[in-house]
Motif scaffolding. Structure first.
Motif, PDB file in Angstrom:
ATOM      1  N   SER A 214      10.186  -0.325  10.729  1.00 18.68           N
ATOM      2  CA  SER A 214       9.570  -1.634  10.918  1.00 18.68           C
ATOM      3  C   SER A 214       9.321  -2.271   9.569  1.00 18.68           C
ATOM      4  N   SER A 215       9.449  -3.580   9.496  1.00 23.93           N
ATOM      5  CA  SER A 215       9.025  -4.301   8.310  1.00 23.93           C
ATOM      6  C   SER A 215       7.516  -4.195   8.180  1.00 23.93           C
ATOM      7  N   ARG A 216       7.026  -4.018   6.956  1.00 22.38           N
ATOM      8  CA  ARG A 216       5.580  -3.927   6.750  1.00 22.38           C
ATOM      9  C   ARG A 216       4.884  -5.262   6.989  1.00 22.38           C
ATOM     10  N   ALA A 217       5.663  -6.332   7.029  1.00 18.46           N
ATOM     11  CA  ALA A 217       5.057  -7.632   7.343  1.00 18.46           C
ATOM     12  C   ALA A 217       4.471  -7.631   8.759  1.00 18.46           C
ATOM     13  N   TYR A 218       5.000  -6.749   9.625  1.00 15.24           N
ATOM     14  CA  TYR A 218       4.506  -6.671  11.001  1.00 15.24           C
ATOM     15  C   TYR A 218       3.512  -5.532  11.171  1.00 15.24           C
ATOM     16  N   VAL A 219       3.927  -4.318  10.834  1.00 11.50           N
ATOM     17  CA  VAL A 219       3.030  -3.184  11.023  1.00 11.50           C
ATOM     18  C   VAL A 219       3.452  -2.059  10.080  1.00 11.50           C
ATOM     19  N   SER A 220       2.463  -1.431   9.452  1.00 14.73           N
ATOM     20  CA  SER A 220       2.711  -0.290   8.578  1.00 14.73           C
ATOM     21  C   SER A 220       2.245   0.987   9.266  1.00 14.73           C
ATOM     22  N   SER A 221       2.891   2.092   8.935  1.00 15.21           N
ATOM     23  CA  SER A 221       2.474   3.366   9.507  1.00 15.21           C
ATOM     24  C   SER A 221       1.108   3.776   8.956  1.00 15.21           C
ATOM     25  N   TYR A 222       0.444   4.635   9.689  1.00 19.44           N
ATOM     26  CA  TYR A 222      -0.843   5.190   9.248  1.00 19.44           C
ATOM     27  C   TYR A 222      -0.724   5.799   7.856  1.00 19.44           C
ATOM     28  N   TYR A 223       0.420   6.436   7.572  1.00 22.01           N
ATOM     29  CA  TYR A 223       0.587   7.127   6.303  1.00 22.01           C
ATOM     30  C   TYR A 223       0.644   6.168   5.123  1.00 22.01           C
ATOM     31  N   TYR A 224       1.132   4.943   5.361  1.00 21.07           N
ATOM     32  CA  TYR A 224       1.105   3.934   4.291  1.00 21.07           C
ATOM     33  C   TYR A 224      -0.338   3.592   3.934  1.00 21.07           C
ATOM     34  N   GLU A 225      -1.157   3.328   4.951  1.00 16.46           N
ATOM     35  CA  GLU A 225      -2.549   2.965   4.711  1.00 16.46           C
ATOM     36  C   GLU A 225      -3.277   4.093   3.981  1.00 16.46           C
ATOM     37  N   GLU A 226      -3.041   5.327   4.426  1.00 11.67           N
ATOM     38  CA  GLU A 226      -3.686   6.467   3.790  1.00 11.67           C
ATOM     39  C   GLU A 226      -3.270   6.592   2.331  1.00 11.67           C
ATOM     40  N   SER A 227      -1.963   6.501   2.069  1.00  7.28           N
ATOM     41  CA  SER A 227      -1.458   6.660   0.708  1.00  7.28           C
ATOM     42  C   SER A 227      -1.971   5.565  -0.214  1.00  7.28           C
ATOM     43  N   GLU A 228      -1.901   4.304   0.229  1.00 11.22           N
ATOM     44  CA  GLU A 228      -2.344   3.207  -0.624  1.00 11.22           C
ATOM     45  C   GLU A 228      -3.849   3.249  -0.869  1.00 11.22           C
ATOM     46  N   ASP A 229      -4.626   3.687   0.117  1.00 12.07           N
ATOM     47  CA  ASP A 229      -6.071   3.813  -0.080  1.00 12.07           C
ATOM     48  C   ASP A 229      -6.384   4.857  -1.162  1.00 12.07           C
ATOM     49  N   LEU A 230      -5.690   5.982  -1.123  1.00 12.92           N
ATOM     50  CA  LEU A 230      -5.910   7.026  -2.115  1.00 12.92           C
ATOM     51  C   LEU A 230      -5.457   6.570  -3.499  1.00 12.92           C
ATOM     52  N   LEU A 231      -4.325   5.898  -3.564  1.00 17.81           N
ATOM     53  CA  LEU A 231      -3.816   5.406  -4.842  1.00 17.81           C
ATOM     54  C   LEU A 231      -4.734   4.333  -5.426  1.00 17.81           C
ATOM     55  N   ARG A 232      -5.295   3.506  -4.559  1.00 18.51           N
ATOM     56  CA  ARG A 232      -6.229   2.485  -5.032  1.00 18.51           C
ATOM     57  C   ARG A 232      -7.484   3.147  -5.613  1.00 18.51           C
ATOM     58  N   LYS A 233      -7.914   4.248  -5.041  1.00 15.99           N
ATOM     59  CA  LYS A 233      -9.050   4.982  -5.601  1.00 15.99           C
ATOM     60  C   LYS A 233      -8.705   5.516  -6.989  1.00 15.99           C
TER      61      LYS A 233
ATOM     62  N   THR B 130       4.539 -12.806  -0.088  1.00 20.01           N
ATOM     63  CA  THR B 130       5.793 -13.511  -0.393  1.00 20.01           C
ATOM     64  C   THR B 130       6.935 -12.616  -0.856  1.00 20.01           C
ATOM     65  N   SER B 131       6.645 -11.349  -1.185  1.00 19.14           N
ATOM     66  CA  SER B 131       7.690 -10.464  -1.697  1.00 19.14           C
ATOM     67  C   SER B 131       8.726 -10.155  -0.624  1.00 19.14           C
ATOM     68  N   LYS B 132       9.983 -10.341  -0.955  1.00 22.03           N
ATOM     69  CA  LYS B 132      11.055 -10.067   0.000  1.00 22.03           C
ATOM     70  C   LYS B 132      11.127  -8.585   0.351  1.00 22.03           C
ATOM     71  N   ALA B 133      10.819  -7.732  -0.625  1.00 22.88           N
ATOM     72  CA  ALA B 133      10.861  -6.291  -0.344  1.00 22.88           C
ATOM     73  C   ALA B 133       9.798  -5.917   0.673  1.00 22.88           C
ATOM     74  N   PHE B 134       8.638  -6.548   0.596  1.00 23.02           N
ATOM     75  CA  PHE B 134       7.575  -6.240   1.544  1.00 23.02           C
ATOM     76  C   PHE B 134       7.897  -6.808   2.928  1.00 23.02           C
ATOM     77  N   ILE B 135       8.502  -7.994   2.946  1.00 24.06           N
ATOM     78  CA  ILE B 135       8.736  -8.686   4.216  1.00 24.06           C
ATOM     79  C   ILE B 135       9.945  -8.128   4.961  1.00 24.06           C
ATOM     80  N   PHE B 136      11.041  -7.902   4.230  1.00 22.67           N
ATOM     81  CA  PHE B 136      12.310  -7.633   4.901  1.00 22.67           C
ATOM     82  C   PHE B 136      12.753  -6.170   4.866  1.00 22.67           C
ATOM     83  N   SER B 137      12.272  -5.387   3.921  1.00 27.61           N
ATOM     84  CA  SER B 137      12.803  -4.029   3.777  1.00 27.61           C
ATOM     85  C   SER B 137      12.083  -3.040   4.681  1.00 27.61           C
ATOM     86  N   ILE B 138      12.812  -2.034   5.119  1.00 34.50           N
ATOM     87  CA  ILE B 138      12.237  -0.952   5.916  1.00 34.50           C
ATOM     88  C   ILE B 138      11.326  -0.108   5.025  1.00 34.50           C
TER      89      ILE B 138
END
Length: 422
Positions: free
Chosen positions: A83-102, A273-281
């Motif tokens: 799925s494009s992340r513009a629509y929905v991201s997996s749980y693992y994306y949210e977990e990973s980005e939260d940890l990286l942001r910390k 606006t990033s094309k990689a975020f909108i269009f890429s798997i």
């Protein structure tokens, strides 16, 4: 246009010729034959060798916790989440980005690779009224992304490597005519392991409000910095005009590119606006599972013991290279060693000789470096033993005089080409 095309064709042909020569000699385009990798050895053409070619500086790709994280994620979410992340991201994306942001304490995006990240980031961040100054040795992925700016007639200049006097001179010349001036460089340079003068760049940014710093620190990740956030952040507090990029494909032990922003405004701009975020798997769940596991290690005191262990290996490498009177270029605390050999023929000869003796590493050769600045690029990782390092350097010291004689060269020529003091 014809001149540009002929230059492009000439460069392509040179690269093709160099790669073809190296392939015929059996030093590139190889593949592993191991049923299991241990982080120290590799088997090529039936020969088991000590491997000094990996950028997995901390050896975390072999850590059982990262493997378990990947296995759990694939069991729960399958081999992909299409799925494009513009629509929905997996749980693992949210977990990973939260940890990286910390880890970084800043808003950030995790994309498929840092190359994709640069191509998403740079064309949006840089406006038509801005100017860009590139360090001559900034990574090719940054230079490729900057080509999009040239199509918009954005002013792009290149200055000599790490020459802050030239950078300041150009800032003074450009500041009255351009809204922002971007300086793009690496935190740790991948060929010779030398560093950007980060503290001096921060001082320049304090002095010139138009200066914005865009730094690629993928080779500084994990083995340096607070919570393994890299070499750049190990040099001081996050500068308000720093746009930091890094990646997880080296010492972090997983995959993906990280784009870190000074505030939420730019983060939201790229996310929207990033094309990689909108269009890429998005990245596969198993990669994100390993990413979360590695991030937890980085957020624990353990990362500092891993960094210290890596540092002792690098110090030993530098000390033994000097004792053996090898032409070590840019001695530093980075895990990228570079021993100059001069002519390409000497380099090819050395790699073959060392493979015959049971050692495999990378060769840096024209056009990646200047023609007579060929070198043995030797990345270390934490899993190498002191005996591994000593054996490698002792064998290089034995084989190099013979390789120089074969190519009608000498140690004095190496010192001349690299401007070293004997």
């Amino acid at each position: 246009m014809s001149d540009l095309k002929s230059k492009h064709e000439m460069v392509t042909e040179i690269v093709n010729q160099v790669a073809s020569i190296a392939a015929k000699l059996g030093i590139v385009h190889q593949h592993t034959e191991d049923s299991v990798l241990d982080g120290r050895h590799i088997t090529i053409s039936g020969k088991r060798m000590l491997y000094f070619g990996s950028c997995g500086y901390l050896g975390l790709e072999h850590d059982e916790r990262l493997k378990a994280g990947a296995i759990e994620a694939i069991n729960r979410y399958g081999t992909q989440f299409s799925s494009s992340r513009a629509y929905v991201s997996s749980y693992y994306y949210e977990e990973s980005e939260d940890l990286l942001r910390k880890m970084f304490g800043r808003p950030l995006l995790l994309l498929q690779s840092l190359t994709v990240g640069h191509m998403s980031n740079i064309p949006i961040l840089v406006g038509n009224d801005d100017a860009v100054i590139l360090d001559s040795q900034v990574h090719d992925s940054v230079q490729t992304a900057v080509q999009f700016l040239r199509n918009r007639d954005v002013r792009v200049e290149v200055i000599r490597h790490n020459r802050l006097d030239m950078l300041e001179s150009r800032i003074k010349a450009l500041k009255d005519n351009y809204r922002k001036i971007w300086y793009m460089a690496d935190g740790v340079y991948s060929m010779q392991g030398d560093f950007a003068p980060v503290k001096d760049l921060f001082r320049l940014a304090d002095q010139y409000e138009q200066l914005h710093l865009y730094l690629d620190d993928i080779h500084g990740m994990s083995w340096a910095g607070p919570n393994g956030t890299g070499w750049v952040l190990g040099q001081g507090e996050y500068h308000p005009r720093l746009y930091l990029t890094t990646g997880l494909t080296k010492a972090f032990g997983s995959a993906g590119g990280l784009l870190i922003y000074p505030d939420e405004k730019e983060y939201q701009l790229i996310k929207n606006t990033s094309k990689a975020f909108i269009f890429s798997i998005q990245m596969p769940p198993m990669v994100l599972g390993a990413t979360a596991a590695s991030a937890r290690i980085h957020l624990s005191p353990e990362i500092y013991s891993l960094q210290e262990e890596m540092r002792t290996k690098v110090e030993y490498f530098n000390r033994r290279a000097k004792e053996l009177q090898l032409p070590l270029i840019n001695e530093s605390i980075s895990p990228i060693g570079f021993i100059g050999v001069g002519k390409p023929d000497t380099g090819y000869n050395m790699v073959r000789r060392m493979m015959n003796q049971g050692y495999y590493f990378n060769l840096s050769v024209f056009p990646s470096v200047s023609y007579n600045n060929t070198g043995l690029r030797i990345p270390l990782n934490r899993l190498h033993t002191f005996e591994d390092i000593d054996g490698l350097l002792t064998e290089i010291a034995t084989q190099l005089p013979q390789a120089l004689e074969d190519s009608h060269s000498s140690m004095s020529e190496i010192y001349k080409h690299f401007k070293l003091v004997a």
